[in-house]
Design a protein around this motif. Structure first.
Motif, short mmCIF file in Angstrom:
data_model
loop_
_atom_site.label_atom_id
_atom_site.label_comp_id
_atom_site.label_asym_id
_atom_site.label_seq_id
_atom_site.Cartn_x
_atom_site.Cartn_y
_atom_site.Cartn_z
N ARG A 1 54.01 35.85 35.67
CA ARG A 1 54.76 35.73 36.93
C ARG A 1 55.33 37.07 37.36
O ARG A 1 55.31 37.42 38.54
N ALA A 2 55.83 37.84 36.40
CA ALA A 2 56.36 39.17 36.72
C ALA A 2 55.24 40.09 37.20
O ALA A 2 55.42 40.88 38.14
N TRP A 3 54.08 39.97 36.57
CA TRP A 3 52.95 40.79 36.99
C TRP A 3 52.53 40.46 38.42
O TRP A 3 52.24 41.36 39.21
N THR B 1 54.40 39.30 40.82
CA THR B 1 55.42 39.88 41.69
C THR B 1 55.19 41.38 41.84
O THR B 1 55.25 41.92 42.96
N PHE B 2 54.91 42.06 40.74
CA PHE B 2 54.62 43.50 40.78
C PHE B 2 53.38 43.78 41.63
O PHE B 2 53.41 44.66 42.50
N ASP C 1 51.90 42.10 44.03
CA ASP C 1 52.11 41.87 45.46
C ASP C 1 52.98 42.98 46.08
O ASP C 1 52.67 43.49 47.16
N ALA C 2 54.05 43.36 45.38
CA ALA C 2 54.94 44.40 45.89
C ALA C 2 54.22 45.75 45.92
O ALA C 2 54.36 46.53 46.87
#
Length: 139
Positions: A85-87, A89-90, A92-93
């Motif tokens: 999930r963190a990946w 988010t990273f 996409d940002a």
């Protein structure tokens, strides 16, 4: 009498008949699969980039599911889920930032989808490399 008032023998107005004919000829052309090796217009390039990302995302999802299936420990599964999930988010940002200069241009969808595809392909390789079958270091 105006052209809109003209009718076929059975009472069908000409304009709706012409629209129907147009739809019947255009729909099959759009239904044909796009050959991305020959994409030339920006619309075709954008569509092909989005297809490439969709394929990469499907491959990533399979690699993630395969790895999750091999992880027996609940805590490790939660850590993997959190990392993924963190990946996302990273990713996409990062792609938002990398393509921000072209946001108002017609090439933006192709650049954004291309960025997503590139990072997704790399992440898929990471997930597969992290846990090859028979690796005693794998969960």
């Amino acid at each position: 009498m105006s052209s809109f008032g003209l009718r076929f023998r059975r009472g069908m107005p000409i304009l709706p008949a012409l629209l129907l004919l147009l739809l019947l000829t255009v729909a099959p052309a759009q239904a044909q699969a796009l050959d991305c090796s020959g994409a030339q217009t920006q619309v075709e390039i954008n569509e092909c980039s989005e297809k490439e990302y969709a394929r990469a995302d499907a491959d990533l999802n399979k690699a993630y599911r395969d790895l999750m299936a091999r992880v027996d420990d609940g805590e490790e599964r939660a850590l993997l889920r959190k990392a993924q999930r963190a990946w996302i988010t990273f990713r996409d940002a990062h792609c938002d930032f990398m393509t921000s200069d072209s946001r108002d241009g017609s090439i933006y969808p192709a650049l954004f989808a291309g960025c997503l595809a590139d990072l997704t392909i790399k992440r898929t390789a990471e997930l597969r490399a992290d846990c090859q079958e028979g690796d005693i270091a794998c969960p």
